[in-house]
Write a protein that holds these residues in place. Sequence first.
Motif, short mmCIF file in Angstrom:
data_model
loop_
_atom_site.label_atom_id
_atom_site.label_comp_id
_atom_site.label_asym_id
_atom_site.label_seq_id
_atom_site.Cartn_x
_atom_site.Cartn_y
_atom_site.Cartn_z
N GLU A 229 7.25 16.65 7.16
CA GLU A 229 8.00 17.89 7.28
C GLU A 229 8.31 18.21 8.74
O GLU A 229 9.40 18.67 9.08
CB GLU A 229 7.22 19.05 6.65
CG GLU A 229 7.22 19.04 5.13
CD GLU A 229 8.64 19.14 4.59
OE1 GLU A 229 9.45 19.93 5.12
OE2 GLU A 229 8.94 18.41 3.62
N ARG A 230 7.34 17.97 9.62
CA ARG A 230 7.59 18.20 11.06
C ARG A 230 8.67 17.25 11.58
O ARG A 230 9.52 17.62 12.39
CB ARG A 230 6.29 18.02 11.85
CG ARG A 230 5.28 19.15 11.63
CD ARG A 230 4.23 19.16 12.72
NE ARG A 230 3.45 17.94 12.72
CZ ARG A 230 2.34 17.74 12.00
NH1 ARG A 230 1.93 18.71 11.19
NH2 ARG A 230 1.69 16.60 12.09
N TYR A 231 8.62 16.00 11.09
CA TYR A 231 9.63 15.03 11.52
C TYR A 231 11.02 15.48 11.08
O TYR A 231 11.98 15.44 11.86
CB TYR A 231 9.30 13.67 10.92
CG TYR A 231 10.22 12.56 11.35
CD1 TYR A 231 9.94 11.78 12.48
CD2 TYR A 231 11.40 12.30 10.65
CE1 TYR A 231 10.80 10.77 12.89
CE2 TYR A 231 12.28 11.29 11.05
CZ TYR A 231 11.95 10.53 12.17
OH TYR A 231 12.81 9.54 12.57
N ARG A 232 11.11 15.94 9.88
CA ARG A 232 12.41 16.39 9.36
C ARG A 232 12.93 17.60 10.15
O ARG A 232 14.14 17.75 10.36
CB ARG A 232 12.28 16.75 7.88
CG ARG A 232 12.16 15.54 6.97
CD ARG A 232 11.81 15.96 5.57
NE ARG A 232 11.79 14.84 4.64
CZ ARG A 232 11.27 14.86 3.42
NH1 ARG A 232 10.71 16.01 3.00
NH2 ARG A 232 11.31 13.81 2.65
N SER A 233 11.99 18.48 10.51
CA SER A 233 12.44 19.68 11.24
C SER A 233 12.98 19.35 12.61
O SER A 233 13.80 20.10 13.16
CB SER A 233 11.26 20.66 11.38
OG SER A 233 10.26 20.12 12.20
N HIS A 234 12.59 18.22 13.20
CA HIS A 234 13.07 17.82 14.50
C HIS A 234 14.25 16.86 14.41
O HIS A 234 15.18 16.92 15.23
CB HIS A 234 11.94 17.17 15.32
CG HIS A 234 10.94 18.13 15.82
ND1 HIS A 234 9.88 18.55 15.08
CD2 HIS A 234 10.87 18.79 17.02
CE1 HIS A 234 9.16 19.41 15.78
NE2 HIS A 234 9.77 19.58 16.99
N PHE A 235 14.22 15.96 13.45
CA PHE A 235 15.22 14.86 13.43
C PHE A 235 16.08 14.85 12.18
O PHE A 235 16.96 13.97 12.04
CB PHE A 235 14.50 13.51 13.55
CG PHE A 235 13.65 13.41 14.78
CD1 PHE A 235 14.22 13.23 16.04
CD2 PHE A 235 12.28 13.50 14.70
CE1 PHE A 235 13.42 13.12 17.19
CE2 PHE A 235 11.47 13.42 15.84
CZ PHE A 235 12.05 13.23 17.08
#
Length: 239
Positions: A229-235
Amino acid sequence: MTTVVPTLKTSEIFYPSADGEPVAETYDHVDAILTTLAVLKQYLKDRRATVLANQFLYYAQGFPKLRVAPDVMVIFDVEPGGRDNYKIWEESQVPKVIFEMTSPGTKSEDIITKKDLYEGIEVQEYWLFDPRGEWIAEQLRGYRLGVEGYELIRDSRSEVLQLRLEIEGKLIGFYREDNGEKLLIPDELASALQAERQRAEAERQRAEAERQRAEAERQRAAELEALLERYRSHFGELP
């Protein structure tokens, strides 16, 4: 073939429950009596029956001196539980099976006096067990009531109890005829209970380890999900 005994009508006759005599001659005989009692009580616990040991059996109403104290006796079709003594005329049932733990000192009484008495009152099976093999070489000898009286039992089977009897050291081993299982003696029951407790504890520990492993996997999956989820929020979405 039933022996007819005289009766005396009176309401003031005392029937003792003890005579001050020892239960048996030796420890081996006491052990055989108590073990047989315990095993058969457990076996018949769901039946309308009772098992008594070394208690007076009164067989002639009005004559308290006409009594015998079988080492172990099994009576069917009576209320379960113990009695201080057993009066045939009150319970309307004769013992079906009697065991005597015999020795050279009681041999004459066991094979003559008691055998004749038990045959006369129609005890279906009479078993003599010699724990030390002092006068019965095979240690166990049984008689079954037939048309002409007692007949020697040649296969060590109790038809009444539906059990096979085997010599196991200084004790009688009892085996069910329907499934071959042995009736465990108190020591064996204690060992079996301990083994079952150990098995249950091992199973509990295995289940706990499995629970902990599943919980660790759940937490790891949650961590990976959070990382994704953190990855998606950035990339944004993965290609």
